[in-house]
Design an enzyme around this catalytic site. Structure first.
Site, short mmCIF file in Angstrom:
data_model
loop_
_atom_site.label_atom_id
_atom_site.label_comp_id
_atom_site.label_asym_id
_atom_site.label_seq_id
_atom_site.Cartn_x
_atom_site.Cartn_y
_atom_site.Cartn_z
N ARG A 259 -7.52 22.41 -24.98
CA ARG A 259 -6.68 21.22 -25.17
C ARG A 259 -6.31 21.16 -26.64
O ARG A 259 -7.18 21.19 -27.51
CB ARG A 259 -7.37 19.94 -24.68
CG ARG A 259 -8.56 19.52 -25.45
CD ARG A 259 -9.05 18.13 -25.13
NE ARG A 259 -10.47 18.00 -25.31
CZ ARG A 259 -11.09 17.91 -26.49
NH1 ARG A 259 -10.40 17.93 -27.61
NH2 ARG A 259 -12.40 17.81 -26.54
N HIS A 263 -9.89 14.66 -27.20
CA HIS A 263 -10.42 14.48 -25.85
C HIS A 263 -9.67 13.37 -25.10
O HIS A 263 -9.16 13.57 -24.01
CB HIS A 263 -11.92 14.16 -25.93
CG HIS A 263 -12.51 13.74 -24.64
ND1 HIS A 263 -12.62 14.59 -23.56
CD2 HIS A 263 -13.00 12.54 -24.23
CE1 HIS A 263 -13.16 13.92 -22.54
NE2 HIS A 263 -13.39 12.69 -22.92
N TYR A 273 -15.54 18.74 -34.74
CA TYR A 273 -16.31 19.74 -33.98
C TYR A 273 -15.54 21.03 -33.69
O TYR A 273 -16.08 21.94 -33.08
CB TYR A 273 -16.84 19.12 -32.66
CG TYR A 273 -15.77 18.49 -31.77
CD1 TYR A 273 -15.07 19.27 -30.86
CD2 TYR A 273 -15.47 17.14 -31.84
CE1 TYR A 273 -14.11 18.71 -30.03
CE2 TYR A 273 -14.51 16.57 -31.03
CZ TYR A 273 -13.83 17.35 -30.13
OH TYR A 273 -12.87 16.80 -29.33
#
Ligand SMILES: Cc1ncc(C[n+]2csc(CCOP(=O)(O)OP(=O)(O)O)c2C)c(N)n1
Ligand SMILES: [Mg+2]
Length: 360
Positions: A259, A263, A273
Site C-alpha cells: 500500500r 494504513h 515503520y
C-alpha cells in the site's frame, strides 16, 4: 526434517506474467482477454487510483469518515474482481471497497459507508456481498459458510474473500480455510500481502516464508502471485474460480503487493515503520505504470484514454459525494431499526423515546 520445510517452501515461487518493465515473461499463462477487456482493466485501475486520491482529499476536508487507502493494491484488488461473475459472492475487508464498486456498489453508497451511514450497507439486490469486515480474519469463516451454501444449492458460483497478511495470523483464517477445504466448498481466499499489518512487518507475524504455503495444512490449493501484475492476479483467480465451480475445492491466493499510503487516514504515519528505500523499491513496481507500458506497446492505450478515465472518475466522484451528502442524516431510530428484525422490549421502549425526540 529441515528438508521437508524447504520442499514445501520451494513450491511457492511467485507467479508472474508481466514483469516490472511491462514485458510478458510467461506467455504460456497469458489469460484469454480481448483488447477491450484489457483496456477496461486499465481504465478501472486508473479510475480507482483517482478515487483513492479524491477519497483521501475528501477525508481531509471532513467530508468522509473511515477510509483505508488502496493505491498500490489495484492489480491485486481489480485483477481478482475482474475474474468473477455477477452472481459470485464477495466478502471484503475494510480496504476492499473497490472490488464492491466494480461488482456493482453505487459510489455514493461507498461514500456513505465511509461516513458510517447505514444506507452505505444496504446493497442493491443484484450485488451479492457482505459489507467490509473490520474484525480481522472473520470474513474467512463466513466465506466457508457462504461457499458451502452455494454448493448445497448447486449453483455454479464462488464466494471470494480478502484479508491481509496480518489476517493470516488469526484463528479465523485457519478455521475458514480448513472448513472450506474439508467440504470442498467453492471458495477463493485472497491474502493481500502488503507486507505490514498496520506497523508490524510480515516477518514478525509468522515464520512461514510465504503465506500461500498455509494452504498445505488445510489440504487446499495455494499460489503466490505477483500482486502488482494485474494479468497474473486475474489468471490465478480465473484458475481458482474454475476449480471451485468444478467441485475441486478452494484456493488460497497470496498476492504480493504494497500500500503506497498509510494504513488508514486515522493517524497512521508509515514513515515511522517503513524506509524510503522500501517505498521507492515498491513504487517501481506500480501496477498501473507496468500495465500502461504493456498496453502502450500494443497500441491499446493512449494519453487520451488515460485522460478520459481520469475525467470520468472525477465526474462520478463529484456526483456521488453530492448524492451522499444529500442523504437524510441518520437518526438513532434508524440505527435501532436496522439492527433487529424484531425489537427486544427494552429497545422498543428506547425507540419510542427517540421517536418522540426526533419528531420535534
Ligand atoms: C480481531 C482484530 N484484531 C485487531 C484489529 C485491529 N486492526 C485493524 S487493522 C489491523 C491490521 C491488519 O493488517 P493486514 O491483515 O495485513 O491488513 P492490511 O490493513 O494491511 O490490508 C489490525 C490489527 C481488528 N480490527 N480486529
Ligand atoms: Mg497488510
Amino acid at each position: 526434517m529441515k528438508q521437508v520445510l524447504e520442499n514445501i517452501e520451494s513450491q511457492f515461487e511467485m507467479f508472474q506474467i508481466l514483469d516490472e518493465n511491462g514485458k510478458i515473461v510467461n506467455k504460456d499463462d497469458m489469460p484469454d482477454l480481448s483488447d477491450d477487456e484489457l483496456k477496461e482493466i486499465m481504465r478501472r485501475m486508473v479510475y480507482t487510483r483517482i478515487l483513492d486520491q479524491r477519497s483521501t482529499a475528501l477525508n481531509r476536508q471532513g467530508r468522509l469518515g473511515f477510509y483505508a487507502p488502496t493505491a498500490g493494491q489495484e492489480a491485486s484488488q481489480l485483477g481478482s474482481q475482474f475474474a468473477l461473475e455477477k452472481e459470485d459472492f464477495i466478502l471484503p475487508g475494510y480496504r476492499d471497497v473497490p472490488q464492491l464498486i466494480w461488482q456493482g456498489l453505487p459510489l455514493y453508497q461507498a461514500f456513505l459507508f465511509s461516513k458510517g451511514h447505514f444506507h452505505g450497507n444496504q446493497y442493491p439486490d443484484e450485488l451479492r456481498a457482505l459489507s467490509p469486515q473490520i474484525i480481522i480474519g472473520a470474513q474467512y469463516v463466513q466465506t466457508a459458510g457462504v461457499a458451502l451454501g452455494i454448493k448445497k444449492r448447486g449453483n455454479k458460483n464462488v464466494a471470494i474473500t480478502y484479508t491481509g497478511d496480518g489476517g493470516t495470523s488469526q484463528g479465523d483464517f485457519y478455521e475458514g480455510i480448513n472448513f472450506a477445504g474439508a467440504y470442498k466448498a467453492p471458495a477463493i481466499f485472497v491474502v493481500q500481502n502488503n507486507r505490514f499489518a498496520i506497523s508490524v512487518p510480515v516477518e514478525k507475524q509468522t515464520n512461514a516464508k510465504t503465506l500461500a504455503q498455509k494452504a498445505v495444512a488445510a489440504g487446499i490449493e495455494g499460489i503466490q502471485v505477483d500482486g502488482m501484475d494485474v494479468l497474473a492476479v486475474y489468471a490465478a483467480t480465473k484458475f481458482a474460480r474454475e476449480r471451485a465451480v468444478n467441485g475441486e475445492g478452494p484456493t488460497l491466493i497470496e498476492t504480493l503487493t504494497y500500500r503506497f499510503g498509510p494504513h488508514t487516514l486515522s493517524g497512521d504515519d508509515p514513515t515511522r515503520y517503513r524506509t524510503e528505500d522500501m517505498d521507492n523499491e515498491w513504487e517501481k513496481k506500480d501496477p498501473i505504470v507496468r500495465f500502461r507500458t504493456y498496453l502502450e506497446s500494443k497500441k491499446l492505450w493512449s494519453e487520451e484514454d488515460e485522460n478520459n478515465a481520469i475525467e470520468q472518475a472525477k465526474e462520478d466522484i463529484k456526483k456521488a459525494i453530492k448524492q451522499a451528502e444529500e442523504q437524510p442524516k441518520q437518526k438513532v431510530t434508524d440505527l435501532i431499526a436496522n439492527m433487529y428484525e424484531e425489537l427486544p422490549t427494552h429497545l422498543q421502549e428506547q425507540n419510542e423515546i427517540y421517536k418522540e425526540k426526533e419528531s420535534k
